[in-house]
Design an enzyme around this catalytic site. Structure first.
Site, mmCIF file in Angstrom:
data_model
loop_
_atom_site.group_PDB
_atom_site.id
_atom_site.type_symbol
_atom_site.label_atom_id
_atom_site.label_comp_id
_atom_site.label_asym_id
_atom_site.label_seq_id
_atom_site.Cartn_x
_atom_site.Cartn_y
_atom_site.Cartn_z
ATOM 1 N N LYS A 91 0.832 -1.218 0.000
ATOM 2 C CA LYS A 91 0.000 0.000 0.000
ATOM 3 C C LYS A 91 0.862 1.262 0.000
ATOM 4 O O LYS A 91 0.457 2.292 -0.533
ATOM 5 C CB LYS A 91 -0.916 0.016 1.218
ATOM 6 C CG LYS A 91 -0.180 0.024 2.556
ATOM 7 C CD LYS A 91 -1.103 0.278 3.715
ATOM 8 C CE LYS A 91 -0.288 0.350 5.009
ATOM 9 N NZ LYS A 91 -0.971 1.075 6.067
ATOM 10 N N ARG B 13 -5.735 1.332 18.088
ATOM 11 C CA ARG B 13 -6.293 1.369 16.751
ATOM 12 C C ARG B 13 -7.251 0.190 16.652
ATOM 13 O O ARG B 13 -8.103 0.028 17.497
ATOM 14 C CB ARG B 13 -5.190 1.354 15.678
ATOM 15 C CG ARG B 13 -5.653 1.991 14.358
ATOM 16 C CD ARG B 13 -4.559 2.049 13.309
ATOM 17 N NE ARG B 13 -4.336 0.749 12.693
ATOM 18 C CZ ARG B 13 -3.566 0.570 11.623
ATOM 19 N NH1 ARG B 13 -2.953 1.599 11.052
ATOM 20 N NH2 ARG B 13 -3.379 -0.636 11.111
#
Length: 518
Positions: free
Chosen positions: A192, A287
């Protein structure tokens, strides 16, 4: 079955694409086994006969020990030309499956019909339209790229440009995967950070990564359609709106919600697929992930025993990305302990205990990662290696920082004051920077800005005497007063780039991409 073997023919077509040949591929199958493969090589080997069909026939004849190929089926992505159609008839191939028609030179019914000619002593059964769109698209893409390259050759090279060196990426991948293997750790190569550039993903696969991962299902879809054979890992928790694509275009994903598991299982049943799951455990970075170990174990049991088309590959955690929590023996020890508890409950081993990403590498090389951790998700530590010594005081021998190099062109040269003149206010981004008054100094302006980079402070000039002063949306300002090089208008300035700049430039439509092959 026809689609399965046509996908194999498409893999051969991609081989031709990679060497700049017209992308046509063929395979020959007998009794469910591929006995011949071929792809177009006539330009490379300077031989007009080396079409994919001819090379596949030669390969099959060699493997089967004779020139006749009865009981064989040929799968080819484009309708054969007269030469190849004649060879198919001559080889007594029983069945011919074609992806897309060739309306200019096809000899199986489109322009000529050699394969069904009543005067010949053999007529194979012919079927058109298997994976027609995919077979057509690869040709359209090739010729569109060919026209684009021709057009670019006719004009001055365009800047800014991000260069990707495939050999250096492969070498870095090999170094990191082998190092991790020494600690009993397998690597998922994360793409990514460079926009999922497919050629880069393929080098990471060749370099020893066990999976290829991205947070964007679109990038994994491109790899799946390209024929990459490694398992594809979605490293962002799936959105409900993309569940169908997640099951279709990836093989494993990270999950933390029971409802998401249910949706994935339902879609896996629809697609008749067994799909891999890694449950995420929040170790304090706040997260994604289940926060309670008890809840994690319960979710693991639910996945194992209640969801027929999901397979619990393992558990994992994310550290440092949001809460800046450093990987440590203590928090990764919690992950290892949770894995042991789950294995005891399930009475089997987990394939994956994933201890984070690049930020775990420094702890690993210092011997601090618990032995139970057997998997890392690494992108930055392979393709953007200057971050390791800069942020984490870790040098890994042999890693090359020039996998990605950013080049931009000088559009202004001048001598100006170093402190703005007038009352200061916030800049275009709402910030009030500090300016040091160093008098009048020579500087350059590049046609490259924060719209492309995200943050100009993530640039590292190759010229060590150059200083990046800052940037607006469209321009980057450099101090070149002490540079030994005499820069001129139109000169190209080169940079190494940190992670944010790599991420942004790789995705920007206004930064050209150049792949350096080997």
């Amino acid at each position: 079955m026809d689609e399965i073997y046509m996908k194999e023919a498409l893999k051969e077509a991609y081989k031709a694409y990679e060497i700049n040949e017209v992308p046509i591929g063929a395979v020959i199958v007998r009794n469910g086994e591929i006995v011949g493969r071929g792809f177009n090589q006539k330009e490379t080997l300077k031989d007009a006969t080396l079409h994919s069909e001819i090379t596949a026939i030669k390969d099959a004849c060699n493997n089967l020990g004779g020139w006749r190929l009865p009981g064989c089926t040929m799968y080819v992505t484009l309708e054969p030309c007269p030469m190849c159609a004649g060879a198919i008839v001559n080889a007594r191939i029983e069945r011919l499956v074609i992806g897309t028609r060739d309306l200019k030179a096809g000899a199986c019914g489109s322009v000529l019909d050699i394969t069904n000619h009543h005067m010949l002593n053999h007529q194979p059964e012919v079927k058109f339209g298997v994976l027609e769109e995919e077979c057509s698209d690869i040709l359209k893409d090739f010729f569109a790229q060919l026209r684009k390259n021709k057009k670019q050759e006719d004009i001055m090279e365009r800047y800014p440009v991000l260069e990707l060196n495939l050999k250096k990426l492969y070498n870095n991948t090999t170094i990191v995967t082998r190092l991790c293997e020494d600690y009993g750790i397998k690597v998922a190569g994360i793409i990514k950070g460079f926009g999922g550039i497919e050629e880069g993903a393929e080098e990471m696969a060749k370099g020893g990564c066990r999976q290829i991962g991205s947070s964007r299902i679109e990038q994994l879809k491109a790899l799946k359609e390209r024929g990459l054979e490694l398992p594809l890992l979605l490293v962002r928790i799936p959105m409900m709106c993309e569940i169908e694509d997640v099951i279709k275009y990836s093989d494993i994903c990270l999950v933390s919600e029971k409802e998401t598991l249910n949706l994935l299982n339902k879609e896996a049943i629809n697609q008749n697929k067994k799909y891999g799951i890694v449950l995420m455990y929040d170790l304090g970075d706040l997260r994604e992930g289940v926060f309670s170990k008890k809840e994690l174990v319960q979710l693991a049991e639910y996945t194992e025993y209640e969801l027929s088309n999901l397979y619990l590959e393992g558990i994992g955690s994310n550290l440092s990305c949001y809460g800046s929590v450093a990987p440590a023996a203590e928090n990764l020890g919690q992950l290892a302990a949770a894995a042991a508890d789950i294995e005891e409950k399930l009475n089997r081993k987990l394939n994956i205990v994933s201890g984070g990403g690049t930020t775990t590498l420094p702890l690993m090389v210092r011997g601090g990662v618990p032995k139970k951790i057997n998997h890392l998700r690494i992108g930055e530590g392979i393709n953007n290696t200057q971050d390791l010594p800069l942020y984490w005081d870790t040098d890994i021998e042999g890693l090359d920082s020039d996998v990605f190099v950013l080049k931009a062109q000088i559009v202004e040269l001048n001598e100006k004051p170093t402190h703005p003149i007038g009352r200061l206010m916030v800049n275009a981004f709402g910030d009030l920077p500090h300016y040091e008054d160093r008098g009048i100094r020579k500087r350059a302006i590049l046609a490259l800005g924060n719209q492309d980079l995200g943050d100009s402070s993530r640039l590292i000039p190759k010229d060590k005497d150059m200083i990046v002063l800052g940037a607006s949306s469209d321009h980057t300002i450099l101090d070149i007063h002490d540079c030994k090089t005499e820069y001129k208008l139109g000169d190209i300035v080169e940079f190494n780039i940190l992670y944010q700049a790599m991420l942004m430039t790789s995705l920007s439509d206004y930064v050209h991409k150049k792949i350096i092959k080997y």
